[in-house]
Design a protein around this motif. Structure first.
Motif, PDB file in Angstrom:
ATOM      1  N   UNK A 223       0.812  -1.211   0.000  1.00 16.13           N
ATOM      2  CA  UNK A 223       0.000   0.000   0.000  1.00 16.13           C
ATOM      3  C   UNK A 223       0.850   1.269   0.000  1.00 16.13           C
ATOM      4  N   UNK A 224       1.791   1.342  -0.959  1.00 17.01           N
ATOM      5  CA  UNK A 224       2.593   2.550  -1.091  1.00 17.01           C
ATOM      6  C   UNK A 224       3.804   2.608  -0.176  1.00 17.01           C
ATOM      7  N   UNK A 225       4.365   1.476   0.171  1.00 11.68           N
ATOM      8  CA  UNK A 225       5.536   1.452   1.052  1.00 11.68           C
ATOM      9  C   UNK A 225       6.687   2.249   0.457  1.00 11.68           C
ATOM     10  N   UNK A 226       7.461   2.874   1.335  1.00 10.01           N
ATOM     11  CA  UNK A 226       8.624   3.651   0.910  1.00 10.01           C
ATOM     12  C   UNK A 226       9.936   3.005   1.364  1.00 10.01           C
ATOM     13  N   UNK A 227       9.852   1.802   1.926  1.00  9.55           N
ATOM     14  CA  UNK A 227      11.036   1.159   2.489  1.00  9.55           C
ATOM     15  C   UNK A 227      11.465  -0.108   1.744  1.00  9.55           C
ATOM     16  N   UNK A 228      10.909  -0.352   0.552  1.00  8.13           N
ATOM     17  CA  UNK A 228      11.299  -1.532  -0.208  1.00  8.13           C
ATOM     18  C   UNK A 228      10.515  -2.789   0.115  1.00  8.13           C
ATOM     19  N   UNK A 229       9.417  -2.662   0.827  1.00  6.67           N
ATOM     20  CA  UNK A 229       8.600  -3.821   1.192  1.00  6.67           C
ATOM     21  C   UNK A 229       8.241  -4.669  -0.022  1.00  6.67           C
ATOM     22  N   UNK A 230       7.759  -4.048  -1.080  1.00  8.31           N
ATOM     23  CA  UNK A 230       7.342  -4.795  -2.271  1.00  8.31           C
ATOM     24  C   UNK A 230       8.480  -5.557  -2.909  1.00  8.31           C
ATOM     25  N   UNK A 231       9.628  -4.941  -3.012  1.00  8.43           N
ATOM     26  CA  UNK A 231      10.789  -5.592  -3.617  1.00  8.43           C
ATOM     27  C   UNK A 231      11.246  -6.790  -2.786  1.00  8.43           C
ATOM     28  N   UNK A 232      11.249  -6.628  -1.473  1.00 14.21           N
ATOM     29  CA  UNK A 232      11.664  -7.719  -0.585  1.00 14.21           C
ATOM     30  C   UNK A 232      10.669  -8.869  -0.667  1.00 14.21           C
ATOM     31  N   UNK A 233       9.377  -8.554  -0.686  1.00 18.28           N
ATOM     32  CA  UNK A 233       8.346  -9.593  -0.791  1.00 18.28           C
ATOM     33  C   UNK A 233       8.484 -10.358  -2.100  1.00 18.28           C
ATOM     34  N   UNK A 234       8.712  -9.633  -3.182  1.00 16.69           N
ATOM     35  CA  UNK A 234       8.864 -10.289  -4.489  1.00 16.69           C
ATOM     36  C   UNK A 234      10.106 -11.177  -4.495  1.00 16.69           C
ATOM     37  N   UNK A 235      11.194 -10.698  -3.924  1.00 19.09           N
ATOM     38  CA  UNK A 235      12.430 -11.488  -3.868  1.00 19.09           C
ATOM     39  C   UNK A 235      12.242 -12.761  -3.045  1.00 19.09           C
ATOM     40  N   UNK A 236      11.332 -12.712  -2.073  1.00 18.12           N
ATOM     41  CA  UNK A 236      11.054 -13.886  -1.242  1.00 18.12           C
ATOM     42  C   UNK A 236      10.079 -14.846  -1.904  1.00 18.12           C
ATOM     43  N   UNK A 237       9.504 -14.443  -3.043  1.00 17.20           N
ATOM     44  CA  UNK A 237       8.629 -15.344  -3.773  1.00 17.20           C
ATOM     45  C   UNK A 237       7.165 -14.982  -3.811  1.00 17.20           C
ATOM     46  N   UNK A 238       6.795 -13.839  -3.285  1.00 18.65           N
ATOM     47  CA  UNK A 238       5.385 -13.422  -3.316  1.00 18.65           C
ATOM     48  C   UNK A 238       5.084 -12.681  -4.606  1.00 18.65           C
ATOM     49  N   UNK A 239       3.804 -12.703  -4.978  1.00 13.97           N
ATOM     50  CA  UNK A 239       3.330 -11.833  -6.045  1.00 13.97           C
ATOM     51  C   UNK A 239       2.930 -10.531  -5.363  1.00 13.97           C
ATOM     52  N   UNK A 240       3.366  -9.412  -5.889  1.00 11.00           N
ATOM     53  CA  UNK A 240       3.120  -8.119  -5.238  1.00 11.00           C
ATOM     54  C   UNK A 240       2.253  -7.252  -6.130  1.00 11.00           C
ATOM     55  N   UNK A 241       1.224  -6.671  -5.534  1.00  9.65           N
ATOM     56  CA  UNK A 241       0.360  -5.715  -6.236  1.00  9.65           C
ATOM     57  C   UNK A 241       0.275  -4.453  -5.410  1.00  9.65           C
TER      58      UNK A 241
END
Length: 83
Positions: free
Chosen positions: A65-83
């Motif tokens: 939801x608009x993270x500014x700390x790289x949450x989406x990138x870290x989640x994707x690197x761990x194997x999640x689909x990120x929207x």
């Protein structure tokens, strides 16, 4: 039928089922785990990794939801689909 969602909650697996034509399904269960996240860079990698290890057949979807700390990138690197 019950699925564990938190520590201490009983867990049962879905029974094998058949399609409408009577064919055996290829998987026993199908689920999507949805994780809402906002600036969770410190925890999201571990959460996604733990879920993937415990439930390898589940889709893991992180709603960033608009993270500014790289949450989406870290989640994707761990194997999640990120929207």
């Amino acid at each position: 039928m019950t699925v564990a969602t938190a520590p201490g909650v009983a867990e049962k697996h879905f029974p094998a089922s058949k399609t409408e034509r009577g064919e055996e399904r290829k998987t026993r269960c199908s689920a999507t785990v949805i994780i809402p996240a906002l600036n969770e860079a410190g925890a999201i990698g571990q959460v996604v990794g733990d879920l993937r290890m415990r439930y390898p057949d589940y889709e893991i979807l992180v709603v960033d939801d608009g993270s500014t700390d790289g949450t989406g990138e870290i989640a994707a690197a761990a194997g999640a689909r990120v929207v």
